[in-house]
Scaffold this motif. Structure first.
Motif, PDB file in Angstrom:
ATOM      1  N   TYR A 117       0.820  -1.207   0.000  1.00 26.90           N
ATOM      2  CA  TYR A 117       0.000   0.000   0.000  1.00 26.90           C
ATOM      3  C   TYR A 117       0.859   1.264   0.000  1.00 26.90           C
ATOM      4  O   TYR A 117       0.627   2.175  -0.777  1.00 26.90           O
ATOM      5  CB  TYR A 117      -0.921  -0.002   1.217  1.00 26.90           C
ATOM      6  N   TYR A 118       1.864   1.303   0.872  1.00 25.25           N
ATOM      7  CA  TYR A 118       2.654   2.526   0.981  1.00 25.25           C
ATOM      8  C   TYR A 118       3.767   2.608  -0.055  1.00 25.25           C
ATOM      9  O   TYR A 118       4.186   3.705  -0.426  1.00 25.25           O
ATOM     10  CB  TYR A 118       3.225   2.683   2.392  1.00 25.25           C
TER      11      TYR A 118
ATOM     12  N   ILE B 173      -0.450  -4.183  -4.699  1.00 24.92           N
ATOM     13  CA  ILE B 173       0.073  -3.283  -5.725  1.00 24.92           C
ATOM     14  C   ILE B 173      -0.907  -3.179  -6.890  1.00 24.92           C
ATOM     15  O   ILE B 173      -1.145  -2.093  -7.429  1.00 24.92           O
ATOM     16  CB  ILE B 173       1.468  -3.759  -6.185  1.00 24.92           C
ATOM     17  N   SER B 174      -1.524  -4.320  -7.258  1.00 31.52           N
ATOM     18  CA  SER B 174      -2.458  -4.231  -8.383  1.00 31.52           C
ATOM     19  C   SER B 174      -3.812  -3.670  -7.948  1.00 31.52           C
ATOM     20  O   SER B 174      -4.499  -3.018  -8.732  1.00 31.52           O
ATOM     21  CB  SER B 174      -2.612  -5.591  -9.054  1.00 31.52           C
ATOM     22  N   LEU B 175      -4.192  -3.887  -6.691  1.00 33.56           N
ATOM     23  CA  LEU B 175      -5.531  -3.445  -6.255  1.00 33.56           C
ATOM     24  C   LEU B 175      -5.593  -1.961  -5.904  1.00 33.56           C
ATOM     25  O   LEU B 175      -6.627  -1.321  -6.051  1.00 33.56           O
ATOM     26  CB  LEU B 175      -5.993  -4.264  -5.048  1.00 33.56           C
ATOM     27  N   LYS B 176      -4.464  -1.402  -5.430  1.00 37.98           N
ATOM     28  CA  LYS B 176      -4.557  -0.059  -4.848  1.00 37.98           C
ATOM     29  C   LYS B 176      -4.850   1.023  -5.881  1.00 37.98           C
ATOM     30  O   LYS B 176      -5.261   2.122  -5.524  1.00 37.98           O
ATOM     31  CB  LYS B 176      -3.301   0.279  -4.047  1.00 37.98           C
ATOM     32  N   GLU B 177      -4.625   0.713  -7.172  1.00 35.87           N
ATOM     33  CA  GLU B 177      -4.934   1.711  -8.202  1.00 35.87           C
ATOM     34  C   GLU B 177      -6.385   1.621  -8.663  1.00 35.87           C
ATOM     35  O   GLU B 177      -6.825   2.410  -9.501  1.00 35.87           O
ATOM     36  CB  GLU B 177      -4.014   1.502  -9.412  1.00 35.87           C
ATOM     37  N   ARG B 178      -7.120   0.642  -8.174  1.00 34.59           N
ATOM     38  CA  ARG B 178      -8.471   0.427  -8.684  1.00 34.59           C
ATOM     39  C   ARG B 178      -9.434   1.497  -8.193  1.00 34.59           C
ATOM     40  O   ARG B 178      -9.200   2.167  -7.189  1.00 34.59           O
ATOM     41  CB  ARG B 178      -8.979  -0.956  -8.269  1.00 34.59           C
ATOM     42  N   ASP B 179     -10.551   1.631  -8.927  1.00 32.91           N
ATOM     43  CA  ASP B 179     -11.513   2.693  -8.651  1.00 32.91           C
ATOM     44  C   ASP B 179     -12.079   2.649  -7.234  1.00 32.91           C
ATOM     45  O   ASP B 179     -12.276   3.682  -6.604  1.00 32.91           O
ATOM     46  CB  ASP B 179     -12.676   2.625  -9.656  1.00 32.91           C
ATOM     47  N   PHE B 180     -12.351   1.450  -6.736  1.00 26.90           N
ATOM     48  CA  PHE B 180     -13.000   1.413  -5.418  1.00 26.90           C
ATOM     49  C   PHE B 180     -12.091   1.959  -4.324  1.00 26.90           C
ATOM     50  O   PHE B 180     -12.544   2.512  -3.332  1.00 26.90           O
ATOM     51  CB  PHE B 180     -13.538   0.012  -5.090  1.00 26.90           C
TER      52      PHE B 180
END
Lengths: 324, 277
Positions: B102-103, B162-169
């Protein structure tokens, strides 16, 4: 290439310091002080003598000073003195046992590669065949079987019932009186069971890895090209595909070092082989802290070196790595 | 999506066989006090090292204790060690992995170097070294196996983050002012559960193997508490006279580990058929 090697080497330095910090912290997990073992059973030890002993091991100084001194000694391979009655330097005790462990592990690594790669390649080339299915069951069992149990079963079968192979040590008692050829054969016989057991653990992993690599490579465009230009299937598979599928295996060589070294504790103990693993086990049982710490550091450093060698050979084999 | 998973899971032979073994073992260890035919610690010196018979199905050990009863109680120990140590590994791995992913930046660099350092140690060496300094009790074993086994989960969770943190939600949660902790633990981490579940199932298998090896070497679960590993120690000591002490406990370990591995692979295949190897 030299720049690449230098970069990998520099990368190892912080890892090395991390390793030493973890080893140092493990050493301080012990309740009480490591010198208690030498003093508490002896009624003649006075409080003042205990203090002197503590001062000798620098235990009366603050932690960071202790770490600095310990690290300084480590860098010149001074690992202290064993707590066992012989009181010998730890580095000497480890060095005399290291060759047999390294030798056995190299031998089992060669065995793993000789067996696992053909199995993986054949399974991939004949995907879905009976051979592939049987092998995938074998691999599954291989992942789940406790190696020490397999060792026991093989000892019962080959050592006791069939009486084909010796089950302990690396030499027979009459070793010194045998002619050279017979002595060598005696040595080989002692190696068969331990090396097969040590190799067995790695077989399943590598053959499966090789199979999936090969399957992936076979789907690549250049394989289709090779086939399209009419090359015989044998050349396509064993020349074009195999070489590319083998590349990532080099990395696996480095990654398998810690597993092999760790496993040597088990098989050296079971088969009474006088290597580093057995020394480690005996030192753990006897709470011989300096030896335990020494072997822990050396085991981790060997892994580090294994990783470096794997990275470098990968770069030698695959130009794409050293350019990017 | 859920029904898809269960459909594929029920069609997957590996998964079904694996879960059958896992459920069966679960009941065996839960019902150990009632189904064990004998007291696992009852010494009977008149009947030492008896081969398998109608009364003692798996024979008796060097103190005349019933091997089958000891194995049934041993199942409980194995599962306890497997679950608690994997739980510890997941706890550490999930926190470090999500924080690193995340960070990013230096937090990520520090945590991932720490993972690299831990991976340099032959795990078995590290475990043994720690045991040399502590008492070999069952709780210490669980903690040590957990504390030396979180690195793989950290890498998995980090990659997912890393792949999830850029997602819209995640952006949406940030816009409505959710705290970092809330985004990490309520919004993103639950989405990593799929890969963590597979790793955890395989982790239980690994922990059971490690515990049995430690107990076999005499530095794991201490007698008289029965464990599959320490029955095998008796098997080695009596290797020339009592094969049953070596055969059955090892078979139990093999089947158990096989069960968890099959379940783990089955879950992986059912979660995402594209991942099939």
């Amino acid at each position: 290439m030299i720049r690449y090697v230098a970069r990998r080497f520099l990368f190892m330095i912080p890892l090395f310091f991390g390793i030493t910090i973890i080893c140092f912290s493990v050493m301080h997990l012990a309740p009480g002080s490591p010198t208690d073992l030498q003093t508490e059973m002896n009624p003649r030890v006075t409080a003042e003598m205990k203090e002197r002993l503590r001062a000798m091991y620098d235990l009366d100084k603050p932690l960071h000073v202790q770490y600095g001194k310990w690290l300084g000694r480590l860098l010149v391979l001074d690992l202290g003195v064993s707590f066992s009655p012989d009181g010998r330097p730890v580095s000497a005790k480890i060095l005399e046992r290291l060759p047999i462990t390294v030798f056995l592990n190299m031998l089992s690594m060669v065995l793993i590669f000789l067996i696992a790669i053909p199995i993986g390649v054949l399974s991939a080339v004949r995907q879905g065949s009976t051979f592939d299915r049987v092998m995938s069951v074998v691999v599954f069992v291989g992942f789940a079987i406790p190696t020490f149990w397999l060792a026991l079963l093989l000892m019962i079968l080959f050592g006791l019932h069939l009486d084909w192979l010796p089950i302990s040590g690396i030499r027979s008692l009459n070793y010194e009186y045998l002619p050279p050829a017979a002595a060598f054969w005696d040595f080989l016989q002692h190696l068969i069971l331990p090396v097969s057991i040590a190799a067995f653990g790695g077989l399943a992993g590598l053959s499966r890895y090789m199979r999936s690599n090969m399957l992936e490579v076979i789907r690549q465009d250049y394989i289709t090209t090779a086939r399209a230009k009419g090359l015989p299937e044998r050349i396509v598979i064993y020349k074009h595909a195999l070489r590319n599928a083998m590349l990532p295996v080099i990395t696996l060589l480095g990654l398998s070092v810690p597993g092999l070294i760790g496993g040597s504790v088990i098989f050296e103990t079971i088969f009474s082989i006088p290597g580093m693993g057995q020394l480690f086990y005996m030192s753990v049982m006897a709470r011989d802290y300096p030896v335990v710490m020494g072997i822990l550091v050396i085991g981790a450093v060997l892994t580090l070196i294994g990783n470096l060698l794997a990275d470098v050979s990968y770069a030698l084999a695959d130009p794409r790595i050293r350019i990017s | 999506m859920k029904t898809d998973f269960w459909y594929r899971f029920s069609k997957n032979r590996l998964a079904v066989a694996g879960s059958a073994i896992v459920v069966l073992l679960f009941f065996v260890s839960l019902l150990a006090p009632w189904i064990a035919p004998f007291d696992p610690t009852a010494i009977d010196l008149k009947n030492i090292l008896q081969p398998p018979s109608a009364t003692h199905w798996f024979g008796t050990d060097q103190l005349g204790r019933d091997v089958m009863s000891r194995m049934i109680w041993g199942a409980q120990i194995s599962l306890k060690v497997g679950f608690v140590s994997t739980g510890i590994a997941i706890f550490i791995g999930a926190i470090l992995g999500s924080v690193a992913g995340y960070y990013g930046r230096w937090v990520d660099a520090v945590i991932m170097r720490f993972v690299d350092i831990m991976l340099c140690f032959p795990t078995f060496f590290l475990i043994l070294a720690v045991i040399a300094f502590l008492e070999p009790s069952i709780w210490n074993i669980m903690i040590i196996i957990g504390v030396t086994g979180w690195m793989g989960i950290t890498r998995l969770v980090r990659a997912d983050f890393i792949s999830l943190k850029e997602r819209d939600f995640v952006q949406a949660a940030r816009v409505i002012g959710a705290s970092d902790a809330r985004i990490i633990f309520i919004h993103v981490l639950p989405n990593c559960m799929a890969s963590v579940l597979v790793a955890a199932t395989l982790g239980v298998a690994g922990a059971i193997l490690t515990e049995s090896a430690l107990s076999f070497l005499g530095i794991g679960v201490q007698p008289p508490t029965p464990s599959w590993g320490n029955i095998l120690t008796a098997g080695k000591d009596n290797i020339d006279i009592a094969w049953w002490l070596s055969l059955y406990p090892g078979l139990a370990i093999l089947v158990t580990v096989l069960g968890y591995n099959m379940l783990g692979e089955g879950i992986r295949d059912s979660l995402d058929p594209r991942l099939r190897s």
